[in-house]
Design an enzyme around this catalytic site. Structure first.
Site, mmCIF file in Angstrom:
data_model
loop_
_atom_site.group_PDB
_atom_site.id
_atom_site.type_symbol
_atom_site.label_atom_id
_atom_site.label_comp_id
_atom_site.label_asym_id
_atom_site.label_seq_id
_atom_site.Cartn_x
_atom_site.Cartn_y
_atom_site.Cartn_z
ATOM 1 N N GLU A 134 0.468 -0.934 0.424
ATOM 2 C CA GLU A 134 -0.046 -0.056 -0.133
ATOM 3 C C GLU A 134 0.447 1.190 -0.310
ATOM 4 O OE1 GLU A 134 -2.085 -0.684 3.423
ATOM 5 O OE2 GLU A 134 -2.970 -2.497 2.944
ATOM 6 N N CYS B 280 -10.462 0.335 8.002
ATOM 7 C CA CYS B 280 -9.665 1.450 8.295
ATOM 8 C C CYS B 280 -10.002 2.792 7.575
ATOM 9 C CB CYS B 280 -8.394 1.588 7.802
ATOM 10 S SG CYS B 280 -7.308 1.236 6.452
#
Lengths: 655, 655
Positions: free
Chosen positions: A325, A421
């Site tokens: 990521e 998240c």
């Protein structure tokens, strides 16, 4: 409240002094209040049908001894509850709601019950690995998790005045303060996922206790020093990873993923996991301000410039690869496999806001606006119940299904994620939007975002109630009305001139003014009286945007933008195979009223489609180019994409 | 030799009846003999400095009890030696070499010593997991490995007449025949990596023993039946994977990776690991021929069509993703993240050759030629010592280093690979090239590839020695000379008309003929005499090639081709940032003599470069398009790319 002054810096406004009143943004804010917060509470309690269960509340109940069972979810699962609570805290500042507050108080009671005697709190370790606390800081997010709790505590205390969670937060921060530091009986380490550093600063800002600031400074300064704490820890663990315990790693991971490859002051380019990076840069900017640390501020500027000039997607998102990521390298901005996590853009907004506190420069606000109007709101569906984690540059639904390299690029927003998240992060940002509009310094009010609001602003010798009206993003008219005044009334309004406008007309009570412009802000110094109106009209028209030729992925392509909004093509308007469309350089861009969203302005232009629809039968390769057929091209705001029927989407169009 | 007749099909020529004599191909063939085979022998013996060690020979020595030590390498490491031996076998057919033969005989002795009493042979299981034979057929390549040994044995016996390895092969095949089949005491299963199926057919062809054919047929027919053998085996293993034994899998893998998701006859599209797929399709085509199985042939045609019409890269490569080295789905041919493994194109050539035996159709030969001239030879450096596993559509060296999604795309050929399937696969294909030029049926000789050679061909009532001269790929002149004749001389020469030619002029002894064309072959029926010359002149000029508009990755782009050769742009000729170049649709393509390779023809055209070289300083996004500057564009044959200095490469250019 013992908030510390920021003598040389700009101050953010307290959230309970600002109220959003804006035809574009109020629906988002009320969506959070009316839909997102209740929906996420259901998700945390595993009550959303057909969505991945959160387990968050259950883990706390088990940890508190209120229920039997096993821990489920990620090692950082607790943060879903904390981020939700933070959003609740912000929302209550603007919209008091006794029922919601009662639910939150109950959740806080549960959190307090799950805290250990010594201040430690983490349901994963308490329930599942009680003996292994602080043994895998690299991977296991213990301080990160506490950081989110501290942020929630400060938000909740600020808005409600209730300190139950703040007490939990202080006890937890004190736990960290005892265990980490230069002392012989302390750990000379830091967390694999930065977050505690920002949180401790908020705790310092709220409580005035300098040791929280110093602890944050310690963690930032220690990071990346040699010998490497992460390497030593990895050796102690025998290369066993939390994520794959059965297979000891043969080589230590690359610590640049954690921005721990070198001391933070020496870092030149943004690398590694994008969310970690921008959370860290945010803390660095805060510390640079509070510690008056020019070297740290210089590092922040270097890293900011690297992101903004070389690693930023046009929608204000970051992270060029799914793997880790992460950032990749300069000018590597592929459109098919990008990551562009919603959380990373939120972190970039945090970073921008702190840089704005360090120095007024409209570039910070331009990027903040770009990320907010395009990525953050694109991350949430109009219904408030579906989210993007990855914000694609282009979508081909068949590829999201059929090509594993693009499987992370979802073509439809999801109900919830096992690693959730982003949804609560969007909620906490949107519910604290009021903190991003202004900063003040001495007798100057800086306006960074043009979001309609009513704000009580405190200057050196004036208190002013300002009412801002804004027709953005659809039209360029903004006005600031002086609704109330206490004190001299002698102050400067410094208006950001957005990078997307060609010309702006500014008037005071109807009379044109020609203010000086410094660092992108028009400074209107005036003896203000109640009833005065400062008006601005920003020219706002559709524009073609081109990428730097070093961005190989966008060669020969153009994107459309209008004001702060990036546009994109959707299959719903243009038919499938969007890659077949091209937009001639001289084709006029027309602005048309759209029907499926309030005030929506759609862009249209005469373009072409290559291929005659019989491509299914045609050979794969041929010596004759397909025919070009005229076709109207329709572009819609990127932030609204995927709110109609599923299909292809594309930002960059061949020119 | 008891080779079985193929009554209804075309016959491949024995390798020892053909000798390549060709200015383009002979250097490759002698490169294999003089450099590749000795170099790979060094690699197998871990004697190549700075390259990943093979361990192959050492594993055999340990397995044979000649040396102490542990097994190293992949579970299929043995196949590196087997494929090398197969290449040696082919090479010895054309170039007898007593020294090489002595080395090979010694290696064969070692292999025989490593074989177990019952015929089983596999150094991994013998050395490392002696108790676990045949417990993980899904993942552990036991039959695959034996298959490569069988292929080597047949090649070596064919050329040298020596049967030591053939005896090992028969014992191993008999072992499989005892253990696999429908019987109650047998395993109703098959191997995760197809290969044994092809190998058993070669063993059948060489020995005439029909039970090897039937065993292959059994394995093919059993594959993908329900209940799933792989699922049952997975359950027996408790989800433990050979590749990650510490972490039991929670869900069974997707068996389409192994083409075992449904019975092979029901498969509609090419899926899963590309090498596995084309090896299986090859065996299916062979079985369709030998078993006269129309249903199986229909499946082969369906799968062929799916690949060629929807999943084939322009260089004749397959595999759109690194993940699983696999096919993805129709028209998904990304240029940045493709896999395009050299071995997969070799497998596609195997498949094409068998389809040509099943039915003469020039499309099979066109694709065979495309893969051979472009991918296979691109897989090996001019020095014979560096190899590509992945054949990129475009290369940006910084991205191969800095973006993990593109890390599998090497920008420079590598010395050796830990998983070294491709180098010996290239060697065995190039050394057996003579088998791909002709097929015969009754009194017709089909010419599929125009590679200069001398061949002894047997027809129903004629034996002919044909000498083919060819100026391909640089020029279009080909001639076939009747050098010797026995028998009637009354036969047909069926010449493939390549898809890349616009017109072809055919003469017999200088007089033009106008032959009938069936299925892409010009049939010239004649009473041939010694000294007769059939000449063809294929028009051959640079052409623009376009992809089907459904291939999103190539929208607005053009590729250049000349004859069988695909061209590409290299940084060495065009400077960096190749994406900045564009080639106008009406720009003339000039053919220019190149200097750095014999006979090389380079393509040049007037094009443009976008951007003024100051891009490093320019902003990432801007409302003004970069200037277009005229620039000469130079394209070189793709197969030769990366033989000068390292840099960018790109096949598709913006038009």
């Amino acid at each position: 409240m013992n908030k510390q002054p920021l003598p040389k810096s700009l101050r953010t406004i307290d959230l309970n002094k600002v109220r959003i009143q804006d035809s574009y943004w109020s629906p988002y804010v009320t969506l959070v209040k009316d839909t997102v917060i209740p929906y996420q509470w259901d998700a945390l309690n595993d009550r959303v049908a057909d969505a991945e269960p959160s387990h968050a509340i259950k883990n706390f109940r088990i940890s508190a001894g209120l229920q039997d069972g096993e821990f489920h979810g990620f090692v950082f699962q607790d943060t879903d509850l904390y981020k939700w609570l933070e959003a609740v805290g912000y929302s209550l500042a603007s919209y008091p709601d006794p029922d919601l507050e009662a639910i939150a108080d109950e959740a806080i009671e549960l959190i307090a019950a799950a805290q250990q005697e010594d201040g430690y709190i983490n349901t994963y370790y308490t329930v599942k690995e009680p003996g292994n606390r602080l043994t895998n800081l690299t991977e296991c997010h213990e301080m990160y998790t506490i950081g989110h709790m501290i942020e929630a505590a400060v938000a909740y205390a600020s808005s409600t005045g209730k300190t139950a969670l703040l007490e939990v937060a202080r006890k937890a921060a004190d736990f960290i303060d005892r265990h980490f530091g230069p002392g012989g009986d302390q750990i000379q380490g830091y967390d694999g996922h930065q977050e505690i550093e920002m949180a401790l600063i908020k705790l310092y800002e709220y409580t005035g206790e300098e040791r929280y600031l110093n602890l944050s400074y310690y963690l930032i300064n220690e990071r990346g020093q040699k010998p490497s704490f992460f390497l030593e820890e990895w050796n102690r663990r025998g290369g066993i990873s939390h994520w794959s315990p059965g297979n000891p790693q043969k080589t230590a991971p690359d610590f640049s993923y954690f921005q721990a490859h070198k001391p933070v002051r020496e870092q030149e380019v943004a690398v590694g996991h994008a969310v970690r990076a921008v959370y860290m840069y945010t803390a660095m900017a805060e510390l640079a301000i509070y510690k008056d640390d020019a070297e740290l501020l210089a590092a922040c500027k270097r890293l900011w410039n690297n992101i903004v000039r070389k690693q930023l997607y046009i929608n204000g998102s970051i992270g060029s690869t799914h793997q880790g990521e992460a950032f990749t390298f300069d000018y590597d901005l592929p459109n098919e496999t990008n990551y562009s996590e919603t959380c990373a853009s939120i972190g970039l907004i945090f970073f921008a806001r702190r840089m704005l506190q360090a120095e007024p420069n409209s570039e910070y606000a331009d990027i903040m606006e770009r990320a907010l109007y395009n990525t953050v709101t694109a991350g949430i569906a109009s219904d408030g119940k579906h989210y993007f984690y990855v914000n694609p540059m282009e979508v081909w639904p068949a590829a999201s299904e059929g090509n594993p390299d693009r499987r992370h690029v979802k073509s439809v927003r999801q109900k919830w994620y096992g690693c959730a998240c982003c949804p609560p992060n969007v909620a906490r940002l949107l519910s604290s939007l009021g903190q991003y509009i202004y900063t003040t310094r001495q007798n100057t009010i800086y306006t960074h975002l043009y979001i309609g609001n009513e704000a009580q602003l405190e200057l050196e010798d004036t208190k002013a109630l300002i009412t801002m009206d804004s027709r953005l993003p659809w039209h360029g008219q903004v006005s600031l009305n002086i609704s109330q005044l206490e004190g001299s009334g002698h102050f400067t309004l410094a208006l950001r001139i957005p990078s997307w406008t060609d010309s702006s007309t500014i008037t005071v009570n109807g009379s044109p003014v020609q203010p000086e412009i410094h660092d992108g802000y028009a400074h209107i110094k005036h003896d203000w009286s109640v009833g005065d109106v400062l008006s601005v009209d920003f020219s706002l028209s559709a524009r073609r945007v081109y990428a730097n030729p070093l961005v190989r992925a966008n060669a020969g392509k153009v994107a459309l933008q209008r004001g702060p909004l990036l546009y994109c093509l959707e299959e719903a308007d243009n038919g499938a195979v969007l890659s077949s469309l091209s937009l001639p350089h001289d084709s006029e861009i027309r602005e048309v009223q759209g029907q499926w969203h309030p005030e929506l302005i759609v862009l249209e232009a005469d373009g072409y489609r290559t291929g005659n629809g019989e491509a299914q039968e045609a050979p794969l390769y041929s010596t004759s180019a397909s025919e070009r057929i005229p076709q109207k091209i329709t572009a819609v705001p990127y932030t609204l994409w995927g709110n109609r029927k599923p299909g292809e989407m594309q930002i960059w169009v061949r020119e």
